[in-house]
Design a protein around this motif. Structure first.
Motif, PDB file in Angstrom:
ATOM      1  N   GLY A   1      -4.114  31.713 -87.213  1.00 14.50           N
ATOM      2  CA  GLY A   1      -3.920  33.158 -87.114  1.00 14.50           C
ATOM      3  C   GLY A   1      -2.549  33.544 -86.585  1.00 14.50           C
ATOM      4  O   GLY A   1      -2.293  34.708 -86.293  1.00 14.50           O
ATOM      5  N   VAL A   2      -1.625  32.565 -86.460  1.00 10.81           N
ATOM      6  CA  VAL A   2      -0.300  32.824 -85.897  1.00 10.81           C
ATOM      7  C   VAL A   2       0.782  32.439 -86.907  1.00 10.81           C
ATOM      8  O   VAL A   2       0.724  31.359 -87.511  1.00 10.81           O
ATOM      9  N   VAL A   3       1.748  33.328 -87.081  1.00 16.13           N
ATOM     10  CA  VAL A   3       2.947  33.028 -87.866  1.00 16.13           C
ATOM     11  C   VAL A   3       4.131  33.003 -86.907  1.00 16.13           C
ATOM     12  O   VAL A   3       4.313  33.937 -86.115  1.00 16.13           O
ATOM     13  N   ALA A   4       4.917  31.944 -86.957  1.00 19.78           N
ATOM     14  CA  ALA A   4       6.090  31.822 -86.094  1.00 19.78           C
ATOM     15  C   ALA A   4       7.312  32.412 -86.785  1.00 19.78           C
ATOM     16  O   ALA A   4       7.550  32.157 -87.963  1.00 19.78           O
ATOM     17  N   VAL A   5       8.067  33.214 -86.038  1.00 18.22           N
ATOM     18  CA  VAL A   5       9.344  33.748 -86.519  1.00 18.22           C
ATOM     19  C   VAL A   5      10.426  33.177 -85.616  1.00 18.22           C
ATOM     20  O   VAL A   5      10.464  33.469 -84.420  1.00 18.22           O
TER      21      VAL A   5
END
Length: 334
Positions: A67-71
């Motif tokens: 559920g996490v997208v890294a930027v």
């Protein structure tokens, strides 16, 4: 966990790392998991083998995802806080998050920085994908993410074609349109304040300038370089005036550099656009605040963010790309 990328090489195994290092699998595991003390010489051999093979530890597959997208934003800290691009980009990303069960984890990293703990986190099964923003350097990080089967998208054209999927604005066409406008007004001594040539945006905007000037044999080119910041635009404009005092038009590869150039022109008593026409790039908020208002090339920053997220979540092939059009925004400066 994502499916393997089309055409990706099989990921290296712990056994291969151990074999290259000349140690047992148990010893290699202890080094990489930091679960027991081993000699410095063994640890160095295992870590070197892991780097050479682009080996990353992976968690067990999960059907749910994190559920996490890294930027990951590669920028010098002062420039990051002065530049509105990352803020606008994140706004576009947040508006595009599908549902309430996905979050962004934002990391800021100095340019060209290598941070093993961050790499271990990104490759360790903690995120569903990674968006890279800014000049991330060589392809070592990309190779590690691919090896860990982590989807990755670059905001901006990669330095090596085909290494990673990317979303970008048409920087080359936007620069050409800006320079053509300057030349169409009868200006023939047309200079540019280019961005860093080792960045895709800097290189493409400079190429667009050169192509537009070359199409008009009467135009005289002159190039100074900045780092997209206002201070660098101020210094570059001073250098251009020293070298080419008769210049009558400037294309700056960012609005921040154009704002700095405007300050230098005023110090010299030069009127914009009567004496020197000036066009920037980005359509950042500073462009509308300048006096006179800054003619600029608008890139759709918020849409870049939303399209990048959309591409990332469908696990793109390495060479897949989306290039969005730019638009000239005409104000009073040129």
């Amino acid at each position: 966990m994502s499916q393997p990328f089309p055409g990706a090489d099989p990921a290296p195994t712990l056994a291969e790392v151990a074999r290259r290092a000349g140690v047992s699998i148990a010893s290699a595991s202890r080094v990489l998991n930091r679960s027991a003390r081993v000699s410095a010489e063994v640890a160095a051999r295992v870590e070197r083998a892991a780097r050479e093979l682009s080996y990353v530890r992976r968690r067990a597959p999960s059907t749910r995802g994190t559920g996490v997208v890294a930027v990951v934003v590669f920028a010098d800290p002062l420039q990051y806080h002065a530049d509105t691009f990352p803020v606008r980009l994140l706004a576009g990303l947040r508006r595009s998050l599908p549902g309430a069960e996905r979050e962004l984890a934002v990391f800021t990293v100095p340019r060209r920085s290598r941070r093993p703990p961050l790499v271990r986190y990104l490759c360790g099964g903690h995120v569903d994908g990674v968006l890279l923003v800014g000049p991330w350097g060589d392809t070592a990080l990309i190779r590690l993410l691919h090896a860990a089967r982590v989807p990755v998208v670059s905001l901006g054209r990669p330095p090596e074609p085909g290494t990673v999927a990317f979303v970008d604005a048409d920087n080359l066409a936007g620069a050409k349109e800006a320079v053509r406008r300057l030349c169409a007004s009868g200006r023939r001594s047309v200079a540019t304040i280019a961005g860093p040539p080792d960045t895709a945006a800097g290189a493409d905007r400079l190429a667009g300038y050169h192509q537009a000037v070359a199409a008009l044999a009467a135009a005289r080119p002159a190039v100074a370089y900045g780092d997209f910041s206002s201070a660098s635009g101020e210094h570059a404009m001073q250098w251009l005036l020293d070298q080419r005092p008769e210049l009558n038009a400037v294309f700056a590869a960012s609005d921040q550099m154009a704002a700095g150039a405007l300050r230098t022109l005023r110090r010299h008593g030069l009127r914009v656009p009567e004496d020197v026409a000036l066009i920037g790039f980005d359509d950042a908020p500073v462009a509308a605040r300048c006096r006179p208002g800054l003619t600029t090339v608008r890139q759709p920053v918020e849409e870049l963010g939303s399209r990048a997220l959309e591409l990332l979540l469908r696990h793109p092939a390495h060479g897949e790309s989306v290039v969005l059009p730019t638009r000239l925004v005409v104000r009073a400066s040129g």
